[in-house]
Design a protein around this motif. Structure first.
Motif, short mmCIF file in Angstrom:
data_model
loop_
_atom_site.label_atom_id
_atom_site.label_comp_id
_atom_site.label_asym_id
_atom_site.label_seq_id
_atom_site.Cartn_x
_atom_site.Cartn_y
_atom_site.Cartn_z
N ALA A 80 0.87 -1.18 0.00
CA ALA A 80 0.00 0.00 0.00
C ALA A 80 0.90 1.22 0.00
CB ALA A 80 -0.92 0.00 1.22
N SER A 81 0.40 2.31 -0.54
CA SER A 81 1.20 3.52 -0.58
C SER A 81 0.31 4.73 -0.38
CB SER A 81 1.95 3.64 -1.90
OG SER A 81 1.04 3.73 -2.98
N ALA A 82 0.95 5.81 0.01
CA ALA A 82 0.24 7.06 0.24
C ALA A 82 1.21 8.20 0.02
CB ALA A 82 -0.34 7.09 1.64
N HIS A 83 0.68 9.39 0.04
CA HIS A 83 1.50 10.59 0.02
C HIS A 83 1.39 11.26 1.38
CE1 HIS A 83 2.49 10.49 -4.24
NE2 HIS A 83 1.22 10.24 -4.49
N GLY A 84 2.52 11.55 1.97
CA GLY A 84 2.52 12.27 3.22
C GLY A 84 2.25 13.75 3.00
N PRO A 85 2.08 14.52 4.09
CA PRO A 85 1.76 15.93 3.97
C PRO A 85 2.80 16.74 3.20
CG PRO A 85 1.32 15.18 6.18
CD PRO A 85 2.03 14.05 5.48
N ASN A 86 4.07 16.27 3.17
CA ASN A 86 5.09 16.99 2.41
C ASN A 86 5.19 16.53 0.96
OD1 ASN A 86 6.24 14.51 2.69
ND2 ASN A 86 8.08 15.21 3.76
N GLY A 87 4.31 15.63 0.55
CA GLY A 87 4.29 15.15 -0.83
C GLY A 87 5.13 13.93 -1.09
N ALA A 88 6.00 13.56 -0.15
CA ALA A 88 6.87 12.40 -0.35
C ALA A 88 6.06 11.11 -0.25
CB ALA A 88 7.97 12.40 0.71
N VAL A 90 4.92 7.41 0.76
CA VAL A 90 5.03 6.61 1.98
C VAL A 90 4.58 5.20 1.63
CG1 VAL A 90 4.29 6.34 4.36
CG2 VAL A 90 4.50 8.63 3.38
N SER A 91 5.42 4.23 1.90
CA SER A 91 5.10 2.85 1.55
C SER A 91 4.79 2.04 2.80
CB SER A 91 6.27 2.20 0.79
OG SER A 91 6.50 2.87 -0.42
N GLY A 92 3.98 1.01 2.61
CA GLY A 92 3.62 0.12 3.70
C GLY A 92 2.89 -1.08 3.14
N PHE A 93 1.95 -1.61 3.91
CA PHE A 93 1.22 -2.77 3.42
C PHE A 93 -0.22 -2.75 3.92
CE2 PHE A 93 3.47 -4.20 7.27
CZ PHE A 93 2.47 -4.80 8.02
N ARG A 94 -1.08 -3.40 3.14
CA ARG A 94 -2.47 -3.60 3.54
C ARG A 94 -2.52 -4.71 4.59
NH1 ARG A 94 -4.79 -6.07 -0.52
NH2 ARG A 94 -2.93 -6.25 -1.81
N THR A 95 -3.46 -4.60 5.51
CA THR A 95 -3.55 -5.61 6.55
C THR A 95 -4.98 -5.73 7.03
OG1 THR A 95 -2.54 -6.43 8.60
CG2 THR A 95 -3.02 -4.07 8.48
N ARG A 96 -5.18 -6.56 8.02
CA ARG A 96 -6.48 -6.80 8.62
C ARG A 96 -6.28 -6.86 10.12
NH1 ARG A 96 -11.28 -10.86 7.41
NH2 ARG A 96 -11.69 -11.67 9.51
N ILE A 97 -7.16 -6.17 10.85
CA ILE A 97 -7.08 -6.17 12.31
C ILE A 97 -8.11 -7.15 12.85
CG2 ILE A 97 -7.26 -4.80 14.40
CD1 ILE A 97 -6.64 -2.33 12.73
N GLY A 221 -3.12 32.58 7.20
CA GLY A 221 -3.12 31.61 8.28
C GLY A 221 -2.15 30.48 7.99
N GLU A 222 -2.08 29.52 8.89
CA GLU A 222 -1.20 28.37 8.69
C GLU A 222 -1.68 27.54 7.50
OE1 GLU A 222 -0.98 26.05 12.19
OE2 GLU A 222 -0.10 27.64 13.42
N PRO A 223 -0.76 26.94 6.73
CA PRO A 223 -1.18 26.10 5.61
C PRO A 223 -1.99 24.90 6.08
CG PRO A 223 1.16 26.61 5.49
CD PRO A 223 0.70 27.05 6.84
N VAL A 224 -2.89 24.44 5.23
CA VAL A 224 -3.68 23.24 5.48
C VAL A 224 -3.00 22.09 4.74
CG1 VAL A 224 -5.91 22.12 5.14
CG2 VAL A 224 -5.80 24.55 5.75
N ARG A 225 -2.66 21.02 5.45
CA ARG A 225 -1.95 19.89 4.86
C ARG A 225 -2.91 18.74 4.64
NH1 ARG A 225 1.34 22.49 8.41
NH2 ARG A 225 3.39 23.10 7.61
N MET A 226 -3.04 18.31 3.39
CA MET A 226 -3.95 17.22 3.03
C MET A 226 -3.39 16.45 1.85
SD MET A 226 -7.75 18.90 3.07
CE MET A 226 -8.46 19.64 4.51
N VAL A 227 -3.48 15.13 1.91
CA VAL A 227 -3.21 14.24 0.78
C VAL A 227 -1.95 14.63 0.03
CG1 VAL A 227 -4.25 12.97 -1.12
CG2 VAL A 227 -5.71 14.06 0.55
N GLY A 228 -0.84 14.71 0.75
CA GLY A 228 0.43 14.91 0.08
C GLY A 228 0.64 16.31 -0.45
N ALA A 229 -0.16 17.25 -0.03
CA ALA A 229 -0.01 18.63 -0.49
C ALA A 229 -0.37 19.57 0.64
CB ALA A 229 -0.89 18.88 -1.70
N GLN A 230 0.08 20.80 0.52
CA GLN A 230 -0.37 21.79 1.48
C GLN A 230 -0.96 22.97 0.73
OE1 GLN A 230 2.95 22.80 4.01
NE2 GLN A 230 3.49 24.58 2.81
#
Length: 290
Positions: A80-88, A90-97, A221-230
Motif C-alpha cells: 500500500a502507498s500514500a503521500h505524506g503531507p510533504n508530498g513524499a 510513503v510505503s507500507g502494506f495492507r492488513t487486517r485487524i 493563516g497556517e497552511p492546510v496539509r492534506m493528501v500529500g499537499a499543502q
C-alpha cells in the motif's frame, strides 16, 4: 492538519465497509482522552500491549504505524502507498485487524493499512475509524469523554433526521465520511465532514469566502496539509450566528483553504456536542450535549 485525508489517501483497496462487528448485539464503552487536540483511546490487538490510538471520525479506514504493525505481526496482504503531507511517497502494506479492542469495545475483520505515519503524532501508534464497528451505532459523547458502541436498534437510533455521509466509494477508494450540516447567514446550506481527526474548528473552501458575510478582512493563516499537499489558508470571522447541527456559534473564526473542495468541522466545535454514527448505513447525527 486533518487525519481523515491521510487515511483516505492511504487506502487504495476494498469496499465501503469493514466486516460487521463480531457481536452486533453487544454494547461497550470507550474511554476517550480529551486532553489532547484529538480524542484518543487505548487499543489492544491480540495479546499485544495497549497503545494509544486516535479515534478518528474522519478516517474512512484505519491506519497502524508501520513499526507497531511489524512488532505485533499483523498480516501483510500486499503493498500500500500514500503521500505524506510533504508530498513524499510513503510505503507500507495492507492488513487486517482481528481480535482487537478499543477501550472496552471489541472488533475484528477490520481493513487497515500499515504505514510510517508521516505526521507529528508523538505517542500515537494507530488511527482507528468508526467503521470498525460497522453493524452497530457509535455514539461519541465528547463532553463526557466517552464513546458508546451499541446495537443498531430503534431505541438507540436518534429520532431526528440523519445526515448522509459525505462522498462516495469509487475506483477502490474508500471515501465516505460522516457529515454535518452547516448553516451560514446568507449562504446555501453546506454539508461538512465531521472530523475528530482535525484539531481545528470550521474549515471552508476559499471559493466561498467572497459570498459569506465576513466581519473582518481575510488574513494569512497556517497552511492546510492534506493528501500529500499543502494549501494556503486565510482566516476571517463570520458576521452572525452559524448553526452546525444543534449548535449555534456566534461570529466564529473560520479558515478558508485555497484549492480544496470540502468543508470540515473539527474538534474545536465537536467537543461540545454528541455525534452518533451508523457506519453500515452511512448516516450521522449531531446532537446537543445531554
Amino acid at each position: 492538519m486533518t487525519m481523515m485525508r491521510f487515511a483516505i489517501a492511504a487506502v487504495l483497496f476494498a469496499s465501503a465497509c469493514n466486516n460487521v462487528a463480531a457481536d452486533a448485539q453487544s454494547s461497550a464503552s470507550i474511554a476517550l482522552d480529551m486532553t489532547a487536540p484529538r480524542p484518543t483511546a487505548q487499543l489492544v490487538i491480540g495479546d499485544a500491549d495497549p497503545v494509544t490510538a486516535i479515534f478518528d471520525t474522519g478516517a474512512a479506514a484505519s491506519v497502524l504505524r508501520l513499526s507497531y504493525a511489524e512488532r505485533i505481526g499483523v498480516p501483510n496482504q500486499g503493498p500500500a502507498s500514500a503521500h505524506g503531507p510533504n508530498g513524499a511517497p510513503v510505503s507500507g502494506f495492507r492488513t487486517r485487524i482481528d481480535d482487537a479492542r478499543l477501550g472496552d469495545a471489541s472488533f475484528t475483520g477490520a481493513m487497515a493499512v500499515a504505514l510510517d505515519i508521516p505526521l507529528p503524532l508523538e505517542g500515537v501508534d494507530a488511527i482507528i475509524g468508526p467503521g470498525v464497528f460497522s453493524g452497530r451505532l457509535v455514539r461519541f459523547d465528547f463532553p463526557a469523554g466517552i464513546a458508546h458502541v451499541v446495537p443498531r436498534t430503534a431505541d438507540n437510533t436518534p429520532s431526528g433526521e440523519a445526515t448522509p455521509y459525505h462522498g462516495e466509494n469509487t475506483h477502490g477508494r474508500v471515501r465516505r465520511i460522516p457529515a454535518v450540516r452547516v448553516d451560514i447567514p446568507g449562504a446555501p446550506e453546506i454539508v461538512a465532514i465531521a472530523d475528530s481527526g482535525s484539531a481545528r474548528g470550521l474549515l471552508l473552501p476559499l471559493t466561498l469566502a467572497h459570498s459569506l458575510p465576513l466581519s473582518e478582512p481575510l488574513t494569512s493563516g497556517e497552511p492546510v496539509r492534506m493528501v500529500g499537499a499543502q494549501f494556503p489558508s486565510l482566516t476571517s470571522r463570520i458576521n452572525g450566528n452559524v448553526r452546525i447541527g444543534p449548535l449555534t456559534i456566534e461570529n466564529p473564526q473560520v479558515r478558508f483553504a485555497d484549492g480544496i473542495g470540502m468543508s470540515v468541522v473539527g474538534m474545536e466545535i465537536l467537543r461540545d456536542a454528541i455525534l452518533v454514527l451508523d457506519p453500515a448505513e452511512h448516516r450521522s447525527w449531531l446532537l446537543a450535549a445531554d
